[in-house]
Enzyme design. Structure first.
Site, PDB file in Angstrom:
ATOM      1  N   LYS A  22       0.769  -0.690  -0.183  1.00  0.00           N
ATOM      2  CA  LYS A  22      -0.487  -0.093  -0.131  1.00  0.00           C
ATOM      3  C   LYS A  22       0.533   1.376   0.097  1.00  0.00           C
ATOM      4  O   LYS A  22       1.240   2.626  -0.567  1.00  0.00           O
ATOM      5  CB  LYS A  22      -1.029  -0.180   0.921  1.00  0.00           C
ATOM      6  N   ASN A  23       2.013   1.049   0.903  1.00  0.00           N
ATOM      7  CA  ASN A  23       2.578   2.687   1.290  1.00  0.00           C
ATOM      8  C   ASN A  23       3.300   2.967  -0.235  1.00  0.00           C
ATOM      9  O   ASN A  23       4.732   3.930   0.055  1.00  0.00           O
ATOM     10  CB  ASN A  23       3.434   2.500   2.206  1.00  0.00           C
ATOM     11  N   ARG A  93      -4.228  10.050   3.579  1.00  0.00           N
ATOM     12  CA  ARG A  93      -3.295  10.029   3.893  1.00  0.00           C
ATOM     13  C   ARG A  93      -2.221  11.332   2.670  1.00  0.00           C
ATOM     14  O   ARG A  93      -1.528  12.206   2.696  1.00  0.00           O
ATOM     15  CB  ARG A  93      -2.334   9.758   5.460  1.00  0.00           C
ATOM     16  N   CYS A 117      -5.288   8.299   8.837  1.00  0.00           N
ATOM     17  CA  CYS A 117      -5.716   7.377   9.960  1.00  0.00           C
ATOM     18  C   CYS A 117      -5.251   8.810  10.828  1.00  0.00           C
ATOM     19  O   CYS A 117      -3.789   9.352  11.227  1.00  0.00           O
ATOM     20  CB  CYS A 117      -4.562   6.014  10.258  1.00  0.00           C
ATOM     21  N   ARG A 122       0.197  14.963  13.005  1.00  0.00           N
ATOM     22  CA  ARG A 122       0.709  14.712  11.461  1.00  0.00           C
ATOM     23  C   ARG A 122       1.901  15.657  10.604  1.00  0.00           C
ATOM     24  O   ARG A 122       0.984  15.511   9.252  1.00  0.00           O
ATOM     25  CB  ARG A 122       0.034  13.151  10.664  1.00  0.00           C
ATOM     26  N   PRO A 123       2.560  16.631  11.347  1.00  0.00           N
ATOM     27  CA  PRO A 123       3.441  17.522  10.911  1.00  0.00           C
ATOM     28  C   PRO A 123       3.849  17.176   9.305  1.00  0.00           C
ATOM     29  O   PRO A 123       4.034  16.265   9.354  1.00  0.00           O
ATOM     30  CB  PRO A 123       4.041  18.416  11.039  1.00  0.00           C
ATOM     31  N   ILE A 124       3.318  18.200   8.129  1.00  0.00           N
ATOM     32  CA  ILE A 124       4.508  17.916   7.359  1.00  0.00           C
ATOM     33  C   ILE A 124       5.151  19.144   6.819  1.00  0.00           C
ATOM     34  O   ILE A 124       5.369  19.248   5.691  1.00  0.00           O
ATOM     35  CB  ILE A 124       3.373  17.942   6.208  1.00  0.00           C
ATOM     36  N   ASP A 125       6.135  19.334   8.071  1.00  0.00           N
ATOM     37  CA  ASP A 125       6.622  20.864   7.629  1.00  0.00           C
ATOM     38  C   ASP A 125       8.166  19.924   7.136  1.00  0.00           C
ATOM     39  O   ASP A 125       9.052  20.295   7.155  1.00  0.00           O
ATOM     40  CB  ASP A 125       6.984  21.011   8.868  1.00  0.00           C
ATOM     41  N   GLN A 126       8.552  18.858   7.708  1.00  0.00           N
ATOM     42  CA  GLN A 126       9.805  18.168   6.507  1.00  0.00           C
ATOM     43  C   GLN A 126       9.541  18.261   5.387  1.00  0.00           C
ATOM     44  O   GLN A 126      10.390  18.368   4.376  1.00  0.00           O
ATOM     45  CB  GLN A 126      10.561  17.335   7.006  1.00  0.00           C
ATOM     46  N   ASP A 304       3.569   0.055  11.809  1.00  0.00           N
ATOM     47  CA  ASP A 304       2.150  -0.483  12.090  1.00  0.00           C
ATOM     48  C   ASP A 304       1.808  -1.945  11.861  1.00  0.00           C
ATOM     49  O   ASP A 304       1.157  -2.558  11.745  1.00  0.00           O
ATOM     50  CB  ASP A 304       1.554  -0.610   9.805  1.00  0.00           C
ATOM     51  N   ILE A 326       6.830   6.231  17.158  1.00  0.00           N
ATOM     52  CA  ILE A 326       6.350   6.800  16.239  1.00  0.00           C
ATOM     53  C   ILE A 326       5.802   8.034  16.138  1.00  0.00           C
ATOM     54  O   ILE A 326       5.292   8.933  16.228  1.00  0.00           O
ATOM     55  CB  ILE A 326       6.322   6.307  15.174  1.00  0.00           C
ATOM     56  N   ARG A 396      -9.359   0.533   3.533  1.00  0.00           N
ATOM     57  CA  ARG A 396      -8.225   1.169   3.097  1.00  0.00           C
ATOM     58  C   ARG A 396      -7.380   0.744   2.730  1.00  0.00           C
ATOM     59  O   ARG A 396      -5.911   1.171   2.066  1.00  0.00           O
ATOM     60  CB  ARG A 396      -7.910   2.394   3.978  1.00  0.00           C
TER      61      ARG A 396
HETATM   62  N1  EPU Z   1       7.176  14.259  10.966  1.00  0.00           N
HETATM   63  C1  EPU Z   1       7.830  15.237  11.262  1.00  0.00           C
HETATM   64  N2  EPU Z   1       7.429  15.964  10.153  1.00  0.00           N
HETATM   65  C2  EPU Z   1       6.958  15.643   8.824  1.00  0.00           C
HETATM   66  C3  EPU Z   1       6.735  14.073   8.690  1.00  0.00           C
HETATM   67  C4  EPU Z   1       6.947  13.276   9.514  1.00  0.00           C
HETATM   68  O1  EPU Z   1       7.883  15.294  12.394  1.00  0.00           O
HETATM   69  O2  EPU Z   1       7.776  17.073   8.152  1.00  0.00           O
HETATM   70  C5  EPU Z   1       7.983  13.129  12.423  1.00  0.00           C
HETATM   71  C6  EPU Z   1       5.331  12.532  12.547  1.00  0.00           C
HETATM   72  O3  EPU Z   1       4.579  13.146  13.047  1.00  0.00           O
HETATM   73  C7  EPU Z   1       5.634  10.573  12.463  1.00  0.00           C
HETATM   74  C8  EPU Z   1       7.250  10.402  11.937  1.00  0.00           C
HETATM   75  O4  EPU Z   1       8.079  11.560  12.150  1.00  0.00           O
HETATM   76  O5  EPU Z   1       6.305  11.104  14.270  1.00  0.00           O
HETATM   77  C9  EPU Z   1       7.176   9.662  11.317  1.00  0.00           C
HETATM   78  O6  EPU Z   1       5.974   9.904  10.779  1.00  0.00           O
HETATM   79  P1  EPU Z   1       6.365   9.683   8.549  1.00  0.00           P
HETATM   80  O7  EPU Z   1       6.580  11.264   7.886  1.00  0.00           O
HETATM   81  O8  EPU Z   1       7.509   8.695   8.183  1.00  0.00           O
HETATM   82  O9  EPU Z   1       4.774   8.804   8.703  1.00  0.00           O
HETATM   83  P2  EPU Z   1       4.057   9.447   7.089  1.00  0.00           P
HETATM   84  O10 EPU Z   1       5.102   9.294   5.970  1.00  0.00           O
HETATM   85  O11 EPU Z   1       3.181  10.680   6.837  1.00  0.00           O
HETATM   86  C10 EPU Z   1       4.198   6.674   6.309  1.00  0.00           C
HETATM   87  C11 EPU Z   1       3.471   6.088   6.783  1.00  0.00           C
HETATM   88  C12 EPU Z   1       2.460   5.353   7.944  1.00  0.00           C
HETATM   89  C13 EPU Z   1       3.323   4.788   9.068  1.00  0.00           C
HETATM   90  C14 EPU Z   1       4.958   5.882   8.835  1.00  0.00           C
HETATM   91  C15 EPU Z   1       5.939   5.471   9.783  1.00  0.00           C
HETATM   92  C16 EPU Z   1       2.147   6.038   4.443  1.00  0.00           C
HETATM   93  C17 EPU Z   1       0.420   6.330   3.527  1.00  0.00           C
HETATM   94  N3  EPU Z   1       2.219   5.832   5.158  1.00  0.00           N
HETATM   95  O12 EPU Z   1       3.440   7.724   7.075  1.00  0.00           O
HETATM   96  O13 EPU Z   1       1.056   3.949   7.441  1.00  0.00           O
HETATM   97  O14 EPU Z   1       3.251   4.259   9.991  1.00  0.00           O
HETATM   98  O15 EPU Z   1       5.239   6.244   7.619  1.00  0.00           O
HETATM   99  O16 EPU Z   1       6.542   4.617   9.268  1.00  0.00           O
HETATM  100  O17 EPU Z   1       3.085   5.827   3.903  1.00  0.00           O
HETATM  101  C18 EPU Z   1      -0.458   3.193   7.843  1.00  0.00           C
HETATM  102  O18 EPU Z   1      -0.270   2.303   7.215  1.00  0.00           O
HETATM  103  O19 EPU Z   1      -1.129   2.293   8.815  1.00  0.00           O
HETATM  104  C19 EPU Z   1       0.325   3.300   7.960  1.00  0.00           C
HETATM  105  C20 EPU Z   1      -0.047   4.789   8.977  1.00  0.00           C
END
Ligand code: EPU
Length: 426
Positions: A22-23, A93, A117, A122-126, A304, A326, A396
């Site tokens: 999925k991811n 997401r 979810c 769930r910030p996207i600042d990075q 996960d 995480i 999903r």
């Molecule tokens: N984070 C930041 N800033 C950012 C991005 C992330 O602080 O700009 C923090 C988050 O708050 C979190 C950590 O970094 O504490 C990791 O977040 P990450 O960005 O890795 O997560 P994601 O890309 O939003 C993906 C998967 C998630 C999975 C995580 C961790 C997708 C669509 N989602 O999320 O999958 O839990 O990586 O491996 O790829 C799931 O499949 O059930 C699911 C939630």
């Protein structure tokens, strides 16, 4: 308004084939925009997040054709719209990947804040930091993220290891002018898969799967045919199911190497795992044993899988400690599991799991995707008939979960609850 009705007690026995990741899929579909050409994507999982990604592409002007159940042909040559509406974006997401892909091809993108979810903030600042370092202007207004600019290569050191930010930065950088270096990146198998897909389209990405990724920008990409890797979490879910119910399952279409963090913990918890080239057999003959778990970025134990291990350990012979490294809000399944008799105390990001001899059926909710899968596994083990609501979350991310479990001898059915019945009940 469908729900699952599950009668527990049958060990899972037989064979199950794992679908595409999925991811990886939810990143590779938007990444096809960068080709401006025709891509054929194979081994896509049949799940609602993939359907939502395909719908977004088609709404934006891509020609999307289903060649068979797991293969889409996507022609983005005539895609002109560079925005993703709130309605579409809120469904999942991963809609944030349209930012990097559109920015990389057209030099601009507008995407509504993503849904998905609820796991805490769930910030996207990075993601935005990477776009800005490559020269994009960023404007967040009225729930929309606007990014625009001509991109040039940059050296980016991420403050936190993020799957999404790593992939989004790769998408933006592949057609930027000059070289981009990404450091402190995520190393999950799907990062490597997305990089392999981009390279098959003509990109020049090296180092995916290590701590640093180097991307030399190219002027153009081209179409390709690409097969997505198997889903490690779907595989892990059936591994837990086999170990929990004391069954014996051959899990096919997997890459055992990707499953090592899960295999290691399951073996310590008493599962017996036999690895073959692209399949593994999981069974258990002795007790379920307590183990401590801390979720971490790959190659650590994946967040996960945390709720699924929580269910297994809730019936272990002893006490286990689970630490969530995480997400802030990933213990919401614990309240549901307690309704089945589990003895788990949560304090902040730590759960103390005292194993109990058995679970008993109860009506429970899928509070998010993986929590939902965990409830399915708990119900398969528990005595009696459980009902699981809010199963939209599960659809999903798990293809054909009812059919796959039934083929493993599980007593599970999906019951449609008409909306009028729901309204009368409220
Ligand atoms: N984070 C930041 N800033 C950012 C991005 C992330 O602080 O700009 C923090 C988050 O708050 C979190 C950590 O970094 O504490 C990791 O977040 P990450 O960005 O890795 O997560 P994601 O890309 O939003 C993906 C998967 C998630 C999975 C995580 C961790 C997708 C669509 N989602 O999320 O999958 O839990 O990586 O491996 O790829 C799931 O499949 O059930 C699911 C939630």
């Amino acid at each position: 308004m469908d729900k699952f009705v599950i009668r527990g007690g049958n060990p899972l026995v037989g064979e199950v084939s794992i679908g595409g990741a999925k991811n990886a899929a939810v990143a590779i579909l938007p990444a096809s925009i960068l080709a401006g050409d025709t891509c054929v994507i194979e081994n896509l999982p049949s799940i609602s997040d993939v359907a939502a990604s395909a719908r977004i592409l088609s709404d934006m002007g891509a020609a999307v054709k289903m060649l068979n159940r797991s293969t889409l042909e996507i022609d983005t040559a005539h895609l002109t719209d560079t925005s993703v509406s709130n309605d579409m974006s809120r469904q999942m997401r991963a809609s944030y990947y349209f930012l990097g892909a559109l920015l990389g091809r057209f030099g601009k993108a507008s995407v509504a804040m993503p849904g998905g979810c609820d796991l805490g903030p769930r910030p996207i600042d990075q993601h935005l930091k990477a776009f800005a370092a490559m020269g994009a202007e960023i404007d967040v207004r009225s729930g929309m993220i606007h990014v625009a600019g001509k991109l040039t290569g940059a050296h980016i050191f991420f403050d936190t290891v993020s799957v999404g930010a790593t992939i989004n930065a790769m998408l933006a950088a592949v057609r930027a002018e000059g070289q981009t270096v990404l450091e402190n990146v995520a190393k999950e198998p799907h990062i490597v898969d997305v990089a392999n897909f981009l390279n098959t389209m003509g990109a020049d990405i090296r180092g995916a799967g290590t701590d640093a990724i180097k991307i030399r920008g190219v002027k153009e990409l081209h179409g390709c045919t690409y097969a997505i890797i198997p889903d490690q979490i779907e595989a892990g879910t059936y591994m837990v199911g086999a170990a929990l119910t004391g069954g014996n399952v051959l899990i096919k279409n997997v890459i055992p190497k990707h499953l090592e963090p899960i295999t290691a913990k399951l073996e310590r918890a008493g599962a017996i795992i036999e690895e073959y080239d692209d399949s593994m057999r999981v069974y258990r003959t002795g007790d379920i044993l307590p183990v401590n778990i801390k979720t971490m970025p790959h190659p650590g134990f994946p967040t996960d899988m945390q709720s699924l291990m929580g269910v297994l350990l809730s019936v272990a012979k002893g006490t286990s400690i689970i630490t969530e490294g995480i997400w802030e809000n990933r213990f919401r399944y614990v309240d549901e599991l307690r309704r089945m008799g589990a003895n788990i105390q949560v304090e902040g990001r730590t759960a103390v799991v005292e194993g109990v001899p058995e679970l008993s059926a109860a009506p429970v909710r899928a509070t998010d995707l993986r929590a939902g899968a965990a409830m399915v596994m708990a119900a398969l083990y528990a005595h009696g008939e459980s009902e699981i609501e809010d199963i939209g979350h599960i659809k999903r991310g798990y293809e054909d979960i009812v059919q796959k479990l039934r083929s493993l001898n599980a007593d599970i059915r999906c019951v449609h609850v008409p909306e009028t019945v729901m309204r009368e009940a409220l």
